[in-house]
Design an enzyme around this catalytic site. Structure first.
Site, mmCIF file in Angstrom:
data_model
loop_
_atom_site.group_PDB
_atom_site.id
_atom_site.type_symbol
_atom_site.label_atom_id
_atom_site.label_comp_id
_atom_site.label_asym_id
_atom_site.label_seq_id
_atom_site.Cartn_x
_atom_site.Cartn_y
_atom_site.Cartn_z
ATOM 1 N N TRP A 329 -6.900 5.638 7.554
ATOM 2 C CA TRP A 329 -7.861 4.538 7.766
ATOM 3 C C TRP A 329 -7.187 3.329 8.393
ATOM 4 O O TRP A 329 -7.854 2.434 8.888
ATOM 5 C CB TRP A 329 -8.519 4.146 6.434
ATOM 6 C CG TRP A 329 -7.600 3.454 5.462
ATOM 7 C CD1 TRP A 329 -6.367 3.889 5.066
ATOM 8 C CD2 TRP A 329 -7.813 2.221 4.776
ATOM 9 N NE1 TRP A 329 -5.815 3.004 4.165
ATOM 10 C CE2 TRP A 329 -6.673 1.973 3.960
ATOM 11 C CE3 TRP A 329 -8.858 1.309 4.757
ATOM 12 C CZ2 TRP A 329 -6.559 0.850 3.154
ATOM 13 C CZ3 TRP A 329 -8.741 0.185 3.943
ATOM 14 C CH2 TRP A 329 -7.609 -0.041 3.159
ATOM 15 N N ASP A 330 -5.855 3.315 8.380
ATOM 16 C CA ASP A 330 -5.113 2.222 9.008
ATOM 17 C C ASP A 330 -5.622 1.977 10.430
ATOM 18 O O ASP A 330 -5.718 0.837 10.896
ATOM 19 C CB ASP A 330 -3.613 2.539 9.100
ATOM 20 C CG ASP A 330 -3.002 3.056 7.811
ATOM 21 O OD1 ASP A 330 -3.713 3.690 7.030
ATOM 22 O OD2 ASP A 330 -1.794 2.848 7.606
ATOM 23 N N GLU A 459 -4.190 2.718 -4.321
ATOM 24 C CA GLU A 459 -3.833 4.087 -4.701
ATOM 25 C C GLU A 459 -3.194 4.167 -6.084
ATOM 26 O O GLU A 459 -2.796 5.242 -6.506
ATOM 27 C CB GLU A 459 -2.925 4.689 -3.623
ATOM 28 C CG GLU A 459 -3.679 4.844 -2.310
ATOM 29 C CD GLU A 459 -2.828 5.319 -1.150
ATOM 30 O OE1 GLU A 459 -1.589 5.297 -1.264
ATOM 31 O OE2 GLU A 459 -3.417 5.704 -0.124
ATOM 32 N N LYS A 555 -1.619 -1.252 -6.345
ATOM 33 C CA LYS A 555 -0.577 -1.024 -5.345
ATOM 34 C C LYS A 555 -0.743 -1.980 -4.172
ATOM 35 O O LYS A 555 0.205 -2.456 -3.587
ATOM 36 C CB LYS A 555 -0.685 0.427 -4.857
ATOM 37 C CG LYS A 555 0.317 0.804 -3.786
ATOM 38 C CD LYS A 555 0.045 2.222 -3.293
ATOM 39 C CE LYS A 555 1.091 2.658 -2.276
ATOM 40 N NZ LYS A 555 0.723 3.916 -1.625
HETATM 41 O O1 IFM Z 1 -3.271 4.443 4.560
HETATM 42 C C1 IFM Z 1 -2.154 3.978 3.873
HETATM 43 C C2 IFM Z 1 -2.542 3.783 2.420
HETATM 44 O O2 IFM Z 1 -3.540 2.805 2.278
HETATM 45 C C3 IFM Z 1 -1.346 3.375 1.608
HETATM 46 N N1 IFM Z 1 -0.314 4.344 1.738
HETATM 47 C C4 IFM Z 1 0.115 4.538 3.124
HETATM 48 C C5 IFM Z 1 -1.027 4.949 4.013
HETATM 49 C C6 IFM Z 1 -0.539 5.073 5.465
HETATM 50 O O3 IFM Z 1 -0.146 3.830 5.958
#
Ligand code: IFM
Length: 722
Positions: A329-330, A459, A555
């Site tokens: 989703w980034d 997360e 997180k």
């Molecule tokens: O998409 C992100 C997630 O929100 C957090 N962990 C890393 C992923 C990739 O950047």
């Protein structure tokens, strides 16, 4: 700031890198840092070539080129992802053996990344001879142009021998290394098969995915330093990849792009970047390091994002193997809100990639038990779900709303409604259908529409009920789909979507008088922050997920992200309380966290706090804040730094027309940036007391400055007090 885990706030003017505001330089010491090769990456949306340093192995990655590998489970269940797409380094045709007077050049002692020209310069001395290498990855063709120059005593021989490094072989897994989900898996067997090999070209294939990669190189040679004290030799490499071409055709394609010379390629490259920088216009008067860091962030983002509609933006771009090269989703929630305003063609191409993935998203929805509609995978390259840990992966249903939000934002900023007819409206309708199936009107909550057992952006809180971010974004998605995608929905569906959106459950914590991250977030036992030693972070590599899930610890920005993206949903006092409360429980173990905190802090006028979070976001990789930038740059943090500045400091809003509510940032000496709004180029310059809007090109733009409605014409400047 009342932080759960106080983190350093890096100063952009005290980084180990130097240079002016357009050039990032590294000396011999900085060249040895693990983060330097990705920081010096060059790319063109398809090719990604890491800078010098690191191990002597291929460091060329191609966007969208991956191998499919089975995911082994000992206890699988219905609907689990069966295989993962892994992007692998390809054969590397950019390697050179450089000899000066018969002596090999083994290492560079200086590097300079010129972001205005889109070029990297490396230099070293061999005796009395200074050798420089200038390199660019062309933005208008899939080729890498290199020029080697030697300056020194007349008659000294220079020889440049190009060669191709084959794709990487197997890697011995390190049984003692701590498990780290952010790192790509080591491959016990290299899947690459050589189809064609010769001195100056080769073709390799990945057998399961069927991807073939052709590389070729030409140029090089030997020459003596002439009367002017200079010798110069050029080399050019071409690259092509396809699933369905013959090796010969692919080699011909790779060769065709090498048909121009270095000087012509440089001129085209400068023109390409000039057009981008003229729009971006970032300037922070009192901080050269900060301006350089912001430009570097945009430079890397623009180099990494796919531009062909068949690829998107991986979490690490093409700058390393972190996260296996997956797109999350980034791309939609962090990168697209930037690209839509500075490089809308790239934003459009990224949306086309999502639209092209609709059938895979439908199949994913079926695997997850939804009989209608489409659910986009949490992480993927080819389109199928590649997440092997569903609580922090496929359960993040908010991805559908993120994509819808990205589409809405793109259309709002460009006016390009044609994308609806090119599959955008169908995608919106299909993705919105999922909410009606996973949520329901719960009579026990007065018929509120509840969405249970999903994971939000945080997360460290998995499989929760009524995640605030998910619910609010789902409501936006449902309303948007009902408004613009009616042709793809039945009247009953449109009515159900409106009703669900209007009745959406918004969890609330009465004690703290703020929206709660989810139904039970504040009922959980607080994480023992005081007893957690600094070396126990990030928590994800030191504690079992269940230990984390049982505690009140975030997180990354979650409720804060909702408030940052949708500031009008909450009044200023509520936003201030949210910032304080969530800051005290967030450990920022994700690089995605700092930017939304910066945006929210700016929205309540807290310039110091906004500045600190912006610095963390923009310096994530330049300061190697997470000690893993060697695996690749964190694209979301780089994009987030721009969002912190523009949506945050300048208070830009775009969904209901363009608006600004800038705050002063005295520590930066002000700030300036540019955006494209419906094709018109607007510059915004903020000092400690005033803001100046200038329309550089295009038709008139209507916008709000705080509560005042304004219209600006081309060539006009409007000034207002802050
Ligand atoms: O998409 C992100 C997630 O929100 C957090 N962990 C890393 C992923 C990739 O950047």
């Amino acid at each position: 700031m009342m932080e759960a885990r106080p983190l350093p706030v890096p100063d952009p003017d005290a980084s180990p890198y130097g240079g002016d505001s357009w050039r990032l330089t590294a000396d011999a010491a900085a060249l040895a840092f693990e983060q330097t090769p990705p920081l010096l990456s060059l790319g063109n949306g398809f090719i990604g070539l890491r800078g010098p340093g690191g191990r002597d192995e291929p460091t060329l990655y191609l966007n969208g080129v991956y191998e499919e590998q089975p995911i082994p489970y000992h206890e699988a269940a219905h609907g689990y992802a069966r295989s993962s797409d892994t992007r692998l380094a390809t054969a590397d045709p950019t390697r050179l053996r450089i000899l000066v007077d018969g002596r090999p050049l083994r290492a560079w002692d200086e590097a300079e990344l010129d972001m205005a020209a889109g070029r990297l310069r490396l230099s070293a001395s061999l005796g009395a001879v200074r050798v420089t290498l200038d390199r660019l990855v062309a933005m208008d063709r899939d080729a890498v142009f290199t020029r080697i120059r030697a300056e020194g005593p007349v008659g000294t021989p220079l020889s440049v021998v190009p060669h191709i490094l084959p794709p990487p072989g197997p890697e011995a897994p390190d049984a003692d290394a701590p498990y780290d989900p952010r790192v790509g898996p080591a491959l016990a067997r290299s899947p690459w098969q050589a189809l064609l090999t010769a001195d100056h070209h080769r073709v390799d294939r990945l057998p399961v995915s069927g991807w073939q990669v052709a590389v070729c190189v030409s140029g090089g040679g030997a020459i003596d330093i002439g009367a002017a004290g200079i010798a110069q030799i050029d080399v050019v490499a071409g690259i092509a990849a396809a699933r369905d071409a013959s090796p010969d055709t692919l080699i011909a394609t790779a060769r065709a792009v090498t048909a121009i010379d270095f000087d012509t390629a440089c001129t085209a490259q400068c023109a390409w970047f000039d057009a981008i920088w003229r729009v971006v216009g970032i300037d922070l008067p009192d901080t050269v390091g900060g301006t350089r860091a912001m430009r570097h962030a945009l430079f890397q983002l623009i180099q990494a994002a796919g531009r062909d509609g068949r690829t998107s933006l991986a979490a690490k771009g093409q700058t390393g193997e972190g996260y296996e090269g997956h797109v999350f989703w980034d791309a939609d929630s962090y990168a697209l809100p930037v690209l839509a305003l500075v490089a809308p063609d790239i934003a459009r191409a990224m949306l086309r990639w999502r639209i092209a993935g609709l059938d895979d998203a439908r199949a994913n929805a079926r695997a997850m038990g939804q009989t209608r509609g489409a659910l986009y995978p949490w992480r993927t390259i080819g389109g199928r779900e590649c997440s092997s840990f569903f609580p922090a992966g496929s359960a993040q249903y908010h991805i559908n709303a993120d994509i819808a939000h990205a589409l809405r934002l793109y259309v709002a900023t460009t006016g390009d409604t044609a994308i609806f007819d090119e599959g955008g409206a169908e995608m919106l309708a299909e993705t919105a259908r999922i909410w009606l199936q996973i949520g329901w009107h719960d009579p026990a909550r007065g018929d509120a529409f509840v969405i249970n057992r999903v994971t939000g952006p945080d997360e460290y809180s998995a499989i929760v009920d009524n995640n605030l971010y998910t619910n609010l974004m789902a409501a936006e998605h449902l309303r948007f789909a009902a408004t613009v995608a009616g042709a793809h929905l039945s009247a009953d569906e449109v009515a159900a979507m409106r009703r669900a959106a209007d009745a959406m459950a918004v969890p609330f914590d009465a004690e703290r008088n703020i929206p709660a991250q989810d139904d039970r977030f504040f009922a959980l036992e607080p994480w023992p922050f005081a007893a957690t030693l600094p070396d126990k972070y990030p928590l994800l590599i030191h504690y079992h997920p269940l230990t984390i899930y049982r505690h009140r610890v975030a997180k990354q920005a979650d409720a804060v992200l909702a408030a940052a993206i949708l500031p009008r949903r909450f009044d200023r006092d509520t936003r201030t309380r949210m910032l304080d409360v969530y800051e005290a429980v967030t450990v920022h173990d994700s690089t995605l966290s700092a930017a939304p905190f910066a945006m929210l802090a700016a929205s309540v006028g807290d310039a110091d706090r906004a500045l600190a979070y912006w610095r963390r976001s923009v310096m994530t990789d330049l300061s190697n804040l997470f000690a893993n930038s060697g695996h690749g740059l964190h694209m979301a943090a780089l994009a987030g730094a721009w969002s912190a500045l523009v949506y945050g400091f300048a208070g830009m809003t775009v969904l209901d027309g363009l608006g600004f509510a800038p705050i002063a940032m005295p520590a930066l000496g002000g700030y300036a940036f540019g955006i494209l709004w419906h094709g018109s180029a607007l510059k915004v310059t903020v000092s400690d007391t005033r803001v100046r809007y200038t329309l550089d090109s295009g038709g008139p733009v209507a916008f709000r400055h705080s509560d005042e409605a304004l219209t600006i014409a081309c060539g006009e400047t409007i000034e207002r007090a802050l």
